[in-house]
Design a protein around this motif. Sequence first.
Motif, PDB file in Angstrom:
ATOM      1  N   ALA A   1       0.673  -1.465   0.176  1.00 45.62           N
ATOM      2  CA  ALA A   1       0.012  -0.380   0.252  1.00 45.62           C
ATOM      3  C   ALA A   1       0.718   1.385   0.620  1.00 45.62           C
ATOM      4  O   ALA A   1       0.603   2.515  -0.158  1.00 45.62           O
ATOM      5  CB  ALA A   1      -0.946  -0.161   1.475  1.00 45.62           C
ATOM      6  N   ALA A   2       1.770   0.814   0.907  1.00 45.24           N
ATOM      7  CA  ALA A   2       2.580   1.877   1.218  1.00 45.24           C
ATOM      8  C   ALA A   2       3.495   2.685  -0.862  1.00 45.24           C
ATOM      9  O   ALA A   2       3.413   4.024  -1.068  1.00 45.24           O
ATOM     10  CB  ALA A   2       3.678   2.142   1.815  1.00 45.24           C
ATOM     11  N   LEU A   3       3.954   1.120  -1.344  1.00 45.52           N
ATOM     12  CA  LEU A   3       4.592   1.798  -2.639  1.00 45.52           C
ATOM     13  C   LEU A   3       3.454   2.041  -3.551  1.00 45.52           C
ATOM     14  O   LEU A   3       3.630   3.325  -4.604  1.00 45.52           O
ATOM     15  CB  LEU A   3       5.266   0.172  -2.738  1.00 45.52           C
ATOM     16  N   ALA A   4       1.926   2.161  -3.599  1.00 44.29           N
ATOM     17  CA  ALA A   4       1.193   2.258  -4.368  1.00 44.29           C
ATOM     18  C   ALA A   4       0.836   3.291  -3.726  1.00 44.29           C
ATOM     19  O   ALA A   4       0.823   4.414  -4.987  1.00 44.29           O
ATOM     20  CB  ALA A   4      -0.539   1.436  -4.043  1.00 44.29           C
ATOM     21  N   GLU A   5       0.918   4.631  -2.649  1.00 47.45           N
ATOM     22  CA  GLU A   5       0.596   5.622  -2.442  1.00 47.45           C
ATOM     23  C   GLU A   5       2.133   6.667  -2.946  1.00 47.45           C
ATOM     24  O   GLU A   5       1.690   7.615  -4.212  1.00 47.45           O
ATOM     25  CB  GLU A   5       0.683   5.521  -0.889  1.00 47.45           C
ATOM     26  N   ARG A   6       3.471   5.888  -2.825  1.00 50.39           N
ATOM     27  CA  ARG A   6       4.048   6.585  -3.856  1.00 50.39           C
ATOM     28  C   ARG A   6       4.607   6.528  -5.165  1.00 50.39           C
ATOM     29  O   ARG A   6       4.704   7.869  -5.773  1.00 50.39           O
ATOM     30  CB  ARG A   6       5.026   5.610  -3.554  1.00 50.39           C
ATOM     31  N   ALA A   7       4.070   5.837  -5.362  1.00 50.40           N
ATOM     32  CA  ALA A   7       3.783   5.513  -7.810  1.00 50.40           C
ATOM     33  C   ALA A   7       2.687   6.400  -7.172  1.00 50.40           C
ATOM     34  O   ALA A   7       2.871   6.995  -8.939  1.00 50.40           O
ATOM     35  CB  ALA A   7       3.468   3.849  -7.347  1.00 50.40           C
TER      36      ALA A   7
ATOM     37  N   ARG B   1       3.771  10.060  -7.493  1.00 47.85           N
ATOM     38  CA  ARG B   1       4.618   9.862  -8.436  1.00 47.85           C
ATOM     39  C   ARG B   1       3.790  10.127 -10.105  1.00 47.85           C
ATOM     40  O   ARG B   1       4.644   9.998 -10.995  1.00 47.85           O
ATOM     41  CB  ARG B   1       6.179   9.432  -8.926  1.00 47.85           C
ATOM     42  N   GLY B   2       2.651  10.066 -10.269  1.00 48.66           N
ATOM     43  CA  GLY B   2       1.688   9.598 -11.619  1.00 48.66           C
ATOM     44  C   GLY B   2       1.945   8.370 -12.672  1.00 48.66           C
ATOM     45  O   GLY B   2       1.388   8.115 -13.963  1.00 48.66           O
ATOM     46  N   ASP B   3       2.593   7.534 -11.539  1.00 45.50           N
ATOM     47  CA  ASP B   3       2.743   6.404 -12.301  1.00 45.50           C
ATOM     48  C   ASP B   3       1.097   5.228 -11.998  1.00 45.50           C
ATOM     49  O   ASP B   3       1.097   4.296 -10.658  1.00 45.50           O
ATOM     50  CB  ASP B   3       3.945   4.731 -11.895  1.00 45.50           C
ATOM     51  N   GLY B   4       0.569   5.511 -12.451  1.00 49.55           N
ATOM     52  CA  GLY B   4      -0.781   4.792 -12.358  1.00 49.55           C
ATOM     53  C   GLY B   4      -0.918   3.284 -12.206  1.00 49.55           C
ATOM     54  O   GLY B   4      -1.390   2.713 -11.541  1.00 49.55           O
ATOM     55  N   ARG B   5       0.315   2.819 -12.957  1.00 53.12           N
ATOM     56  CA  ARG B   5      -0.058   1.590 -12.920  1.00 53.12           C
ATOM     57  C   ARG B   5       0.319   1.091 -12.131  1.00 53.12           C
ATOM     58  O   ARG B   5       0.179   0.039 -11.827  1.00 53.12           O
ATOM     59  CB  ARG B   5       0.440   0.845 -14.534  1.00 53.12           C
ATOM     60  N   ARG B   6       1.396   1.066 -11.059  1.00 55.88           N
ATOM     61  CA  ARG B   6       2.433   0.234 -10.286  1.00 55.88           C
ATOM     62  C   ARG B   6       1.561   0.983  -9.441  1.00 55.88           C
ATOM     63  O   ARG B   6       1.516  -0.078  -7.726  1.00 55.88           O
ATOM     64  CB  ARG B   6       3.546   1.518 -10.123  1.00 55.88           C
ATOM     65  N   ALA B   7       0.602   1.632  -9.474  1.00 59.64           N
ATOM     66  CA  ALA B   7      -0.112   2.182  -7.751  1.00 59.64           C
ATOM     67  C   ALA B   7      -1.073   1.246  -7.977  1.00 59.64           C
ATOM     68  O   ALA B   7      -1.533   0.342  -6.800  1.00 59.64           O
ATOM     69  CB  ALA B   7      -0.404   3.495  -8.604  1.00 59.64           C
ATOM     70  N   ARG B   8      -1.580   1.118  -9.264  1.00 62.47           N
ATOM     71  CA  ARG B   8      -3.255   0.264  -9.349  1.00 62.47           C
ATOM     72  C   ARG B   8      -2.350  -1.320  -9.136  1.00 62.47           C
ATOM     73  O   ARG B   8      -3.010  -2.260  -8.288  1.00 62.47           O
ATOM     74  CB  ARG B   8      -3.578  -0.022 -10.453  1.00 62.47           C
TER      75      ARG B   8
END
Lengths: 77, 178
Positions: free
Chosen positions: B67-73, B76-83
């Motif tokens: 979840a923390a990695l998703a928040e950071r992604a 940064r505007g990286d929607g794919r990594r966030a999802r």
Amino acid sequence: MELTRIWLTLLALTAATTALAFVPGPAAAAALLAVAFLKARAILGGFLHLGRGSGWRAAFTVPLAIWLALVWGLHVI
Amino acid sequence: MRVQDLPGEPIMWVLIASELLVFAAGITAMAGVRLTDPAGFAAAQAQLHGWMAALNTAILVSSGFCAALAERACHRGDGRRARIGLALAALGGAAFLAVKVVEYAGDLRAGLGMESHPFFTFYYLLTGFHAAHVLFGIGVLALVAIRLRPEEVQAGAAFWHMVDLVWVLILPPVYLLG
């Protein structure tokens, strides 16, 4: 990298909890609660971004430490 | 110490603080009732499967990491990594619940119901209420993954970390302090 460090710290603390679970006595109970406190502090500071400087981290961790001490006190009575 | 120094929405912190207080009250009540029958509480607690709780802790902190990695992604505007991060976090939550179901089923098969002993009343109430939060949190993660707005992802991740935080505090008094 910082998030990975926090995650690995949490896993190491979980392993420490598991090891301490087999040790009887009030000192081990205190150690278990101290490890729980360290995990909580890591989550608050690392994952929930409570900065050290603002005072908010202490606003959560100080009452938490007092409460864990109370739980320990009730356990060893 | 100013309200604006809090990361994210202040109302989220009100929720986190109130949830911590509710669980702390439950755990303190359990520790207080334990004083009336320490040996009975220890015997009841010894019947739990501590290794499942330890496994669930590893699952939940790993899920929090996702979840923390998703928040950071997302920031940064990286929607794919966030999802992907949110999906893995939710998957961790589902794995946590699966282990909990296995644990509860084993307890019930062994005749350890809510009324078997006061310890088990607290055990089912505290861990069951927490499991309900995990279930709700999976829904929150799914919702924020749809719109993927940074402030909403942060709020969803904060809720998830709160669930994680509560679990690490439940673990010793419920499972380990015999």
